[in-house]
Design a protein around this motif. Structure first.
Motif, PDB file in Angstrom:
ATOM      1  N   GLN A   1      55.090  66.080  21.587  1.00  0.00           N
ATOM      2  CA  GLN A   1      56.040  67.177  21.401  1.00  0.00           C
ATOM      3  C   GLN A   1      55.394  68.526  21.682  1.00  0.00           C
ATOM      4  O   GLN A   1      56.057  69.453  22.149  1.00  0.00           O
ATOM      5  CB  GLN A   1      56.584  67.164  19.966  1.00  0.00           C
ATOM      6  CG  GLN A   1      57.138  65.830  19.519  1.00  0.00           C
ATOM      7  CD  GLN A   1      58.338  65.380  20.322  1.00  0.00           C
ATOM      8  OE1 GLN A   1      59.220  66.182  20.647  1.00  0.00           O
ATOM      9  NE2 GLN A   1      58.391  64.085  20.657  1.00  0.00           N
ATOM     10  N   LEU A   2      54.098  68.626  21.383  1.00  0.00           N
ATOM     11  CA  LEU A   2      53.331  69.872  21.542  1.00  0.00           C
ATOM     12  C   LEU A   2      51.896  69.532  21.878  1.00  0.00           C
ATOM     13  O   LEU A   2      51.368  68.514  21.423  1.00  0.00           O
ATOM     14  CB  LEU A   2      53.317  70.663  20.232  1.00  0.00           C
ATOM     15  CG  LEU A   2      54.375  71.692  19.894  1.00  0.00           C
ATOM     16  CD1 LEU A   2      54.157  72.171  18.463  1.00  0.00           C
ATOM     17  CD2 LEU A   2      54.341  72.866  20.843  1.00  0.00           C
TER      18      LEU A   2
ATOM     19  N   GLU B   1      47.266  66.862  19.772  1.00  0.00           N
ATOM     20  CA  GLU B   1      48.601  66.544  20.268  1.00  0.00           C
ATOM     21  C   GLU B   1      49.528  66.277  19.091  1.00  0.00           C
ATOM     22  O   GLU B   1      49.178  65.507  18.189  1.00  0.00           O
ATOM     23  CB  GLU B   1      48.573  65.298  21.160  1.00  0.00           C
ATOM     24  CG  GLU B   1      47.915  65.482  22.506  1.00  0.00           C
ATOM     25  CD  GLU B   1      47.965  64.231  23.350  1.00  0.00           C
ATOM     26  OE1 GLU B   1      47.927  64.351  24.584  1.00  0.00           O
ATOM     27  OE2 GLU B   1      48.046  63.113  22.775  1.00  0.00           O
ATOM     28  N   TRP B   2      50.678  66.935  19.079  1.00  0.00           N
ATOM     29  CA  TRP B   2      51.698  66.681  18.074  1.00  0.00           C
ATOM     30  C   TRP B   2      52.597  65.576  18.641  1.00  0.00           C
ATOM     31  O   TRP B   2      53.369  65.814  19.584  1.00  0.00           O
ATOM     32  CB  TRP B   2      52.507  67.941  17.797  1.00  0.00           C
ATOM     33  CG  TRP B   2      51.728  69.073  17.170  1.00  0.00           C
ATOM     34  CD1 TRP B   2      50.507  69.546  17.545  1.00  0.00           C
ATOM     35  CD2 TRP B   2      52.152  69.884  16.076  1.00  0.00           C
ATOM     36  NE1 TRP B   2      50.127  70.596  16.761  1.00  0.00           N
ATOM     37  CE2 TRP B   2      51.123  70.836  15.848  1.00  0.00           C
ATOM     38  CE3 TRP B   2      53.286  69.921  15.278  1.00  0.00           C
ATOM     39  CZ2 TRP B   2      51.200  71.794  14.843  1.00  0.00           C
ATOM     40  CZ3 TRP B   2      53.384  70.883  14.276  1.00  0.00           C
ATOM     41  CH2 TRP B   2      52.347  71.806  14.055  1.00  0.00           C
ATOM     42  N   ILE B   3      52.502  64.381  18.080  1.00  0.00           N
ATOM     43  CA  ILE B   3      53.182  63.212  18.620  1.00  0.00           C
ATOM     44  C   ILE B   3      54.239  62.730  17.639  1.00  0.00           C
ATOM     45  O   ILE B   3      54.001  62.623  16.433  1.00  0.00           O
ATOM     46  CB  ILE B   3      52.180  62.078  18.901  1.00  0.00           C
ATOM     47  CG1 ILE B   3      51.163  62.517  19.957  1.00  0.00           C
ATOM     48  CG2 ILE B   3      52.904  60.807  19.356  1.00  0.00           C
ATOM     49  CD1 ILE B   3      50.044  61.532  20.186  1.00  0.00           C
ATOM     50  N   ALA B   4      55.428  62.427  18.135  1.00  0.00           N
ATOM     51  CA  ALA B   4      56.487  61.823  17.337  1.00  0.00           C
ATOM     52  C   ALA B   4      57.366  60.983  18.248  1.00  0.00           C
ATOM     53  O   ALA B   4      57.564  61.316  19.422  1.00  0.00           O
ATOM     54  CB  ALA B   4      57.328  62.888  16.639  1.00  0.00           C
ATOM     55  N   ASP B   5      57.866  59.900  17.679  1.00  0.00           N
ATOM     56  CA  ASP B   5      58.717  58.990  18.439  1.00  0.00           C
ATOM     57  C   ASP B   5      58.007  58.476  19.691  1.00  0.00           C
ATOM     58  O   ASP B   5      58.649  58.209  20.720  1.00  0.00           O
ATOM     59  CB  ASP B   5      60.030  59.679  18.816  1.00  0.00           C
ATOM     60  CG  ASP B   5      61.170  58.694  19.045  1.00  0.00           C
ATOM     61  OD1 ASP B   5      61.086  57.567  18.522  1.00  0.00           O
ATOM     62  OD2 ASP B   5      62.127  59.040  19.757  1.00  0.00           O
ATOM     63  N   GLY B   6      56.668  58.412  19.602  1.00  0.00           N
ATOM     64  CA  GLY B   6      55.883  57.893  20.709  1.00  0.00           C
ATOM     65  C   GLY B   6      55.651  58.854  21.845  1.00  0.00           C
ATOM     66  O   GLY B   6      55.081  58.468  22.875  1.00  0.00           O
TER      67      GLY B   6
ATOM     68  N   GLY C   1      58.114  69.944  27.927  1.00  0.00           N
ATOM     69  CA  GLY C   1      59.507  70.346  27.762  1.00  0.00           C
ATOM     70  C   GLY C   1      59.666  71.383  26.673  1.00  0.00           C
ATOM     71  O   GLY C   1      58.712  71.728  25.961  1.00  0.00           O
ATOM     72  N   GLU C   2      60.863  71.887  26.541  1.00  0.00           N
ATOM     73  CA  GLU C   2      61.171  72.913  25.546  1.00  0.00           C
ATOM     74  C   GLU C   2      60.914  72.393  24.128  1.00  0.00           C
ATOM     75  O   GLU C   2      61.155  71.225  23.833  1.00  0.00           O
ATOM     76  CB  GLU C   2      62.633  73.298  25.708  1.00  0.00           C
ATOM     77  CG  GLU C   2      63.101  74.472  24.887  1.00  0.00           C
ATOM     78  CD  GLU C   2      64.537  74.831  25.235  1.00  0.00           C
ATOM     79  OE1 GLU C   2      64.741  75.628  26.179  1.00  0.00           O
ATOM     80  OE2 GLU C   2      65.444  74.293  24.573  1.00  0.00           O
ATOM     81  N   VAL C   3      60.396  73.296  23.248  1.00  0.00           N
ATOM     82  CA  VAL C   3      60.095  72.923  21.870  1.00  0.00           C
ATOM     83  C   VAL C   3      60.848  73.855  20.925  1.00  0.00           C
ATOM     84  O   VAL C   3      60.772  75.078  21.059  1.00  0.00           O
ATOM     85  CB  VAL C   3      58.585  73.005  21.575  1.00  0.00           C
ATOM     86  CG1 VAL C   3      58.304  72.696  20.105  1.00  0.00           C
ATOM     87  CG2 VAL C   3      57.804  72.046  22.468  1.00  0.00           C
ATOM     88  N   LYS C   4      61.537  73.262  19.963  1.00  0.00           N
ATOM     89  CA  LYS C   4      62.252  74.050  18.961  1.00  0.00           C
ATOM     90  C   LYS C   4      61.559  73.932  17.608  1.00  0.00           C
ATOM     91  O   LYS C   4      61.423  72.837  17.061  1.00  0.00           O
ATOM     92  CB  LYS C   4      63.698  73.567  18.828  1.00  0.00           C
ATOM     93  CG  LYS C   4      64.505  74.337  17.777  1.00  0.00           C
ATOM     94  CD  LYS C   4      65.916  73.794  17.678  1.00  0.00           C
ATOM     95  CE  LYS C   4      66.707  74.498  16.579  1.00  0.00           C
ATOM     96  NZ  LYS C   4      68.090  73.941  16.471  1.00  0.00           N
TER      97      LYS C   4
ATOM     98  N   ILE D   1      49.655  64.632  13.991  1.00  0.00           N
ATOM     99  CA  ILE D   1      48.929  65.593  14.815  1.00  0.00           C
ATOM    100  C   ILE D   1      47.597  64.938  15.154  1.00  0.00           C
ATOM    101  O   ILE D   1      46.695  64.887  14.325  1.00  0.00           O
ATOM    102  CB  ILE D   1      48.756  66.941  14.092  1.00  0.00           C
ATOM    103  CG1 ILE D   1      50.127  67.517  13.712  1.00  0.00           C
ATOM    104  CG2 ILE D   1      48.011  67.935  14.997  1.00  0.00           C
ATOM    105  CD1 ILE D   1      50.060  68.822  12.928  1.00  0.00           C
ATOM    106  N   LYS D   2      47.506  64.429  16.348  1.00  0.00           N
ATOM    107  CA  LYS D   2      46.386  63.584  16.752  1.00  0.00           C
ATOM    108  C   LYS D   2      45.231  64.408  17.296  1.00  0.00           C
ATOM    109  O   LYS D   2      45.407  65.252  18.172  1.00  0.00           O
ATOM    110  CB  LYS D   2      46.852  62.595  17.821  1.00  0.00           C
ATOM    111  CG  LYS D   2      45.786  61.619  18.281  1.00  0.00           C
ATOM    112  CD  LYS D   2      46.338  60.666  19.319  1.00  0.00           C
ATOM    113  CE  LYS D   2      45.275  59.690  19.807  1.00  0.00           C
ATOM    114  NZ  LYS D   2      45.816  58.767  20.839  1.00  0.00           N
ATOM    115  N   HIS D   3      44.036  64.153  16.765  1.00  0.00           N
ATOM    116  CA  HIS D   3      42.814  64.798  17.251  1.00  0.00           C
ATOM    117  C   HIS D   3      42.365  64.129  18.544  1.00  0.00           C
ATOM    118  O   HIS D   3      42.232  62.910  18.619  1.00  0.00           O
ATOM    119  CB  HIS D   3      41.717  64.696  16.194  1.00  0.00           C
ATOM    120  CG  HIS D   3      40.389  65.220  16.646  1.00  0.00           C
ATOM    121  ND1 HIS D   3      40.022  66.536  16.476  1.00  0.00           N
ATOM    122  CD2 HIS D   3      39.349  64.614  17.273  1.00  0.00           C
ATOM    123  CE1 HIS D   3      38.802  66.715  16.969  1.00  0.00           C
ATOM    124  NE2 HIS D   3      38.370  65.563  17.461  1.00  0.00           N
TER     125      HIS D   3
END
Length: 308
Positions: A135-136, A127-132, A165-168, A105-107
C-alpha cells in the motif's frame, strides 16, 4: 531485562560520548560509551524500545515487550514503546492490526548507518502491506543525539511514498507517530503520578485533541527520579501544528489526519488526505527524553532548534 541494562550512568546523568549502532537478530541496537541505550525492533509494526532516561530508568511502557513490570496493565498490545503507523490507509488498519487484510509494516533493509561523537543514525526501508499488496513504501530515519548529559533527542523522519497507486490516509484518531509512557508518568493508574503539558500552556486532559507544537508527559520515572518525555511537531509537517492524541493512561500520538475525531462539528472525512501515485509525504518528529524538570528540559528552545 532490558530496562535493567540501560547503563550510561555515573551517579546521575549520562556521560556524553561515542554512540555506535549494531545489527541484532530483529533489528538494530544503539549503544553509548559501550552501554546499551535502545533498540529498533522489526515486527508486525516496527518499534523502538526502551526509551532511556539518564537516570538509568526506562521511560516507556514495558509490556508487551516485557511482562514483569509491577502494576502495569496489559491493554492495547499494539502500543509498543515508540512507533509510527496509522489506522486507516486505503481502508486498512495498520494501527491496531484489526479488520481485513492482515496489515503489517514489513522491514526490508537497514542502510546509511552513521556513528558520531555525540550521536548516531540509521535508515530503514519499509513496506506497508495489506491484503497481500504493498500500500505504501516508506524510508524512515532515526537520529540519536545527546543534547546534554541529561537529555537525549530522537529524531524520526518518515518518507511515505505512494509507490503502487493513490493512497488515502483516513480521518481517524488512531495514529500516527506515537509513544506510550511508563506507569508513574501517567495520570491514570495505580502508580500514576504524572502530568501533561503542551506548548500552548494547557495541562492534563485539556491537551487531548488540541493543536500544538509539542506535548510532554512529566513526573517521576520508575526509580522516583524526575523525568520529561516530549514529542515535537515539525513546521514542515502536513497541517502543522497537528492534533495530539494525549491520553491519561500514557499514550502520546501526533496525528495530522484525525480532524473529525478531535474537533467537534467537523464532518466525517474532514481529515482525509490523498497522496497521489508517485508522490511522497514527509513527516518529521522529535522525541525528547530528559532526566529533570520541564524547566530543565528547555522545551521551547528544543522546539526552536528542531524547527530549523
Amino acid at each position: 531485562m532490558l530496562r535493567r541494562l540501560i547503563g550510561v550512568v555515573s551517579g546521575f546523568g549520562a556521560v556524553a560520548g561515542a554512540m555506535e549502532v549494531a545489527k541484532t537478530p530483529d533489528g538494530m541496537e544503539v549503544k553509548e560509551n559501550g552501554h546499551f541505550l535502545t533498540a529498533y525492533h522489526a515486527g508486525r509494526v516496527p518499534y523502538l524500545y526502551p526509551l532511556p532516561s539518564s537516570s538509568g530508568a526506562n521511560l516507556a511502557r514495558h509490556w508487551p515487550i516485557e511482562d514483569d513490570a509491577e502494576g502495569e496493565e496489559h491493554d492495547h498490545p499494539h502500543h509498543r514503546s515508540m512507533w509510527l503507523s496509522h489506522g486507516a490507509v486505503n481502508g486498512f488498519d495498520f494501527w491496531a492490526w484489526t479488520g481485513k487484510g492482515e496489515p503489517q509494516i514489513k522491514h526490508l533493509r537497514t542502510h546509511d548507518v552513521k556513528e558520531e561523537a555525540d550521536g548516531a543514525a540509521f535508515t530503514v526501508d519499509l513496506e506497508w502491506i495489506a491484503d497481500g499488496h504493498r500500500q505504501l513504501a516508506e524510508t524512515r530515519t532515526y537520529q540519536f543525539h545527546r543534547a546534554d548529559p541529561e537529555t537525549l533527542w530522537i529524531d524520526l523522519t518518515s518518507r511515505l511514498k505512494a509507490s503502487d497507486g493513490e493512497v488515502k490516509f483516513g480521518d481517524t484518531k488512531e495514529g500516527t507517530c506515537a509513544l506510550r509512557v511508563d506507569r508513574t508518568l501517567r495520570l491514570k493508574g495505580p502508580m500514576a503520578k504524572g502530568g501533561i503539558l503542551d506548548s500552548e500552556g494547557r495541562k492534563d486532559d485539556q491537551c487531548w485533541g488540541k493543536r500544538s507544537k509539542w506535548v510532554a508527559f512529566v513526573g517521576p520515572d520508575e526509580q522516583g527520579e524526575p523525568a520529561v518525555v516530549a514529542m515535537f511537531d515539525h513546521p514542515d509537517n502536513l497541517r502543522f501544528p497537528g492534533w495530539w492524541h494525549a491520553r491519561d493512561y500514557g499514550l502520546l500520538a501526533a496525528n495530522p489526519f484525525g480532524i473529525h475525531d478531535f474537533e467537534k462539528g467537523k464532518a466525517p472525512g474532514s481529515g482525509d488526505f490523498v497522496l497521489k501515485n508517485g508522490d511522497t509525504l514527509t513527516l518529521r518528529y522529535r522525541i525528547l527524553l530528559h532526566h529533570g524538570t520541564p524547566q530543565g528540559a528547555k522545551l521551547g528552545a528544543c522546539w526552536e532548534d528542531f524547527s530549523k
